[in-house]
Design an enzyme around this catalytic site. Sequence first.
Site, PDB file in Angstrom:
ATOM      1  N   HIS A  61       0.805  -1.227   0.000  1.00  0.00           N
ATOM      2  CA  HIS A  61       0.000   0.000   0.000  1.00  0.00           C
ATOM      3  C   HIS A  61       0.833   1.269   0.000  1.00  0.00           C
ATOM      4  O   HIS A  61       1.920   1.324   0.570  1.00  0.00           O
ATOM      5  CB  HIS A  61      -0.903   0.021   1.242  1.00  0.00           C
ATOM      6  CG  HIS A  61      -1.768  -1.177   1.369  1.00  0.00           C
ATOM      7  ND1 HIS A  61      -2.283  -1.613   2.557  1.00  0.00           N
ATOM      8  CD2 HIS A  61      -2.215  -2.070   0.440  1.00  0.00           C
ATOM      9  CE1 HIS A  61      -2.992  -2.702   2.372  1.00  0.00           C
ATOM     10  NE2 HIS A  61      -2.978  -3.011   1.103  1.00  0.00           N
ATOM     11  N   LYS A  70       6.512   5.992   7.018  1.00  0.00           N
ATOM     12  CA  LYS A  70       6.073   5.091   8.097  1.00  0.00           C
ATOM     13  C   LYS A  70       7.277   4.559   8.851  1.00  0.00           C
ATOM     14  O   LYS A  70       8.244   4.091   8.253  1.00  0.00           O
ATOM     15  CB  LYS A  70       5.284   3.908   7.502  1.00  0.00           C
ATOM     16  CG  LYS A  70       4.012   4.322   6.773  1.00  0.00           C
ATOM     17  CD  LYS A  70       3.469   3.218   5.899  1.00  0.00           C
ATOM     18  CE  LYS A  70       2.355   3.721   5.004  1.00  0.00           C
ATOM     19  NZ  LYS A  70       1.955   2.737   3.991  1.00  0.00           N
ATOM     20  N   TYR A 130       2.886   1.378  13.996  1.00  0.00           N
ATOM     21  CA  TYR A 130       3.672   2.297  13.182  1.00  0.00           C
ATOM     22  C   TYR A 130       3.185   3.731  13.274  1.00  0.00           C
ATOM     23  O   TYR A 130       2.016   3.976  13.540  1.00  0.00           O
ATOM     24  CB  TYR A 130       3.739   1.844  11.724  1.00  0.00           C
ATOM     25  CG  TYR A 130       2.447   1.520  11.018  1.00  0.00           C
ATOM     26  CD1 TYR A 130       1.682   0.418  11.389  1.00  0.00           C
ATOM     27  CD2 TYR A 130       2.018   2.264   9.933  1.00  0.00           C
ATOM     28  CE1 TYR A 130       0.518   0.090  10.720  1.00  0.00           C
ATOM     29  CE2 TYR A 130       0.866   1.941   9.250  1.00  0.00           C
ATOM     30  CZ  TYR A 130       0.126   0.853   9.649  1.00  0.00           C
ATOM     31  OH  TYR A 130      -1.031   0.522   8.969  1.00  0.00           O
ATOM     32  N   ASP A 169      -6.611  -5.969  -1.629  1.00  0.00           N
ATOM     33  CA  ASP A 169      -5.283  -6.459  -1.998  1.00  0.00           C
ATOM     34  C   ASP A 169      -5.352  -7.589  -3.025  1.00  0.00           C
ATOM     35  O   ASP A 169      -4.397  -7.842  -3.743  1.00  0.00           O
ATOM     36  CB  ASP A 169      -4.530  -6.901  -0.748  1.00  0.00           C
ATOM     37  CG  ASP A 169      -4.229  -5.720   0.168  1.00  0.00           C
ATOM     38  OD1 ASP A 169      -3.904  -5.943   1.347  1.00  0.00           O
ATOM     39  OD2 ASP A 169      -4.357  -4.566  -0.302  1.00  0.00           O
TER      40      ASP A 169
HETATM   41  C1  LIG Z   1      -4.700   2.186   7.135  1.00  0.00           C
HETATM   42  C2  LIG Z   1      -5.916   2.671   7.887  1.00  0.00           C
HETATM   43  C3  LIG Z   1      -7.104   1.954   7.893  1.00  0.00           C
HETATM   44  N1  LIG Z   1      -8.178   2.425   8.589  1.00  0.00           N
HETATM   45  C4  LIG Z   1      -9.411   1.618   8.585  1.00  0.00           C
HETATM   46  C5  LIG Z   1      -9.993   1.392   7.211  1.00  0.00           C
HETATM   47  C6  LIG Z   1     -10.589   0.002   7.300  1.00  0.00           C
HETATM   48  O1  LIG Z   1     -11.916   0.052   7.795  1.00  0.00           O
HETATM   49  C7  LIG Z   1      -9.725  -0.713   8.325  1.00  0.00           C
HETATM   50  C8  LIG Z   1      -8.687  -1.621   7.697  1.00  0.00           C
HETATM   51  O2  LIG Z   1      -8.004  -0.877   6.709  1.00  0.00           O
HETATM   52  P1  LIG Z   1      -7.015  -1.614   5.719  1.00  0.00           P
HETATM   53  O3  LIG Z   1      -7.606  -2.895   5.253  1.00  0.00           O
HETATM   54  O4  LIG Z   1      -6.605  -0.582   4.663  1.00  0.00           O
HETATM   55  O5  LIG Z   1      -5.777  -1.916   6.664  1.00  0.00           O
HETATM   56  P2  LIG Z   1      -4.357  -2.528   6.222  1.00  0.00           P
HETATM   57  O6  LIG Z   1      -4.539  -3.531   5.156  1.00  0.00           O
HETATM   58  O7  LIG Z   1      -3.670  -2.900   7.465  1.00  0.00           O
HETATM   59  O8  LIG Z   1      -3.637  -1.267   5.584  1.00  0.00           O
HETATM   60  C9  LIG Z   1      -2.315  -0.926   5.924  1.00  0.00           C
HETATM   61  O9  LIG Z   1      -1.506  -1.910   5.350  1.00  0.00           O
HETATM   62  C10 LIG Z   1      -0.155  -1.642   5.154  1.00  0.00           C
HETATM   63  C11 LIG Z   1       0.655  -2.464   6.115  1.00  0.00           C
HETATM   64  C12 LIG Z   1       0.272  -0.237   5.182  1.00  0.00           C
HETATM   65  O10 LIG Z   1       1.464   0.052   5.098  1.00  0.00           O
HETATM   66  C13 LIG Z   1      -0.699   0.847   5.323  1.00  0.00           C
HETATM   67  O11 LIG Z   1      -0.374   1.561   6.488  1.00  0.00           O
HETATM   68  C14 LIG Z   1      -2.106   0.466   5.391  1.00  0.00           C
HETATM   69  O12 LIG Z   1      -2.637   0.554   4.086  1.00  0.00           O
HETATM   70  O13 LIG Z   1      -9.047   0.330   9.061  1.00  0.00           O
HETATM   71  C15 LIG Z   1      -8.153   3.612   9.282  1.00  0.00           C
HETATM   72  O14 LIG Z   1      -9.149   4.018   9.892  1.00  0.00           O
HETATM   73  N2  LIG Z   1      -6.986   4.343   9.278  1.00  0.00           N
HETATM   74  C16 LIG Z   1      -5.869   3.920   8.617  1.00  0.00           C
HETATM   75  O15 LIG Z   1      -4.819   4.609   8.660  1.00  0.00           O
END
Ligand SMILES: Cc1cn([C@H]2C[C@H](O)[C@@H](COP(=O)(O)OP(=O)(O)O[C@H]3O[C@H](C)C(=O)[C@H](O)[C@H]3O)O2)c(=O)[nH]c1=O
Length: 181
Positions: A61, A70, A130, A169
Amino acid sequence: MNVIDTPVLDLKIIEPTVFGDERGFFLETFREQWFKEHVADVTFVQDNHSKSSRGILRGMHYQTQQTQGKLVHVVQGTVYDVAIDMRQSSSTFGQWFGIVLSAENKRQLWVPAGFAHGFYVTSDTAEFVYKCTDYYAPQFEQSVCWNDPQLEIDWPISPEDTVQLSAKDESGLLFKDAPYF
Ligand SMILES: Cc1cn([C@H]2C[C@H](O)[C@@H](COP(=O)(O)OP(=O)(O)O[C@H]3O[C@H](C)C(=O)[C@H](O)[C@H]3O)O2)c(=O)[nH]c1=O
């Protein structure tokens, strides 16, 4: 605190100083003045914390606007953490770097703005924390394929291992089609 260069420009490994005693251990995970002097002159505005099970892969991402630097580390379990240089002007554009981050090694990775980032969980569970240099902006978020044929990221995944992805993803872009900086 010790800073280690990686083969990818501006991507740094940080090894905190760990103070152990009969009670356990203490370490400083972040010190702003030291970070600005020794790693990058940035300011962090958002802290994140996620928990994942074995076989989960979150990534790759990045945000095309409100780009996020980060500072990442693991407080429980073990992950293989990967960053991809998406900066066309960089001498290491298109290169990736991977590192084992764990509660045991207490290592941190500084992933500057302009990188795609993700990790694969190799322990039963992993808690990933992070700091980010800009706020979450999903309208600008992009996802690059974790198994992009051009990048050939060498994940520690055997044929019998599971890889569990979010729907987002599952439909990541190929690197060649992804927006660059
Ligand atoms: C990233 C993020 C997500 N959210 C909420 C949105 C969704 O309802 C839930 C899960 O989000 P997401 O599926 O995008 O989370 P990850 O797959 O862990 O995303 C992260 O994955 C990789 C490791 C990365 O480097 C990024 O920091 C980030 O994209 O958390 C938020 O409220 N705030 C945030 O900053």
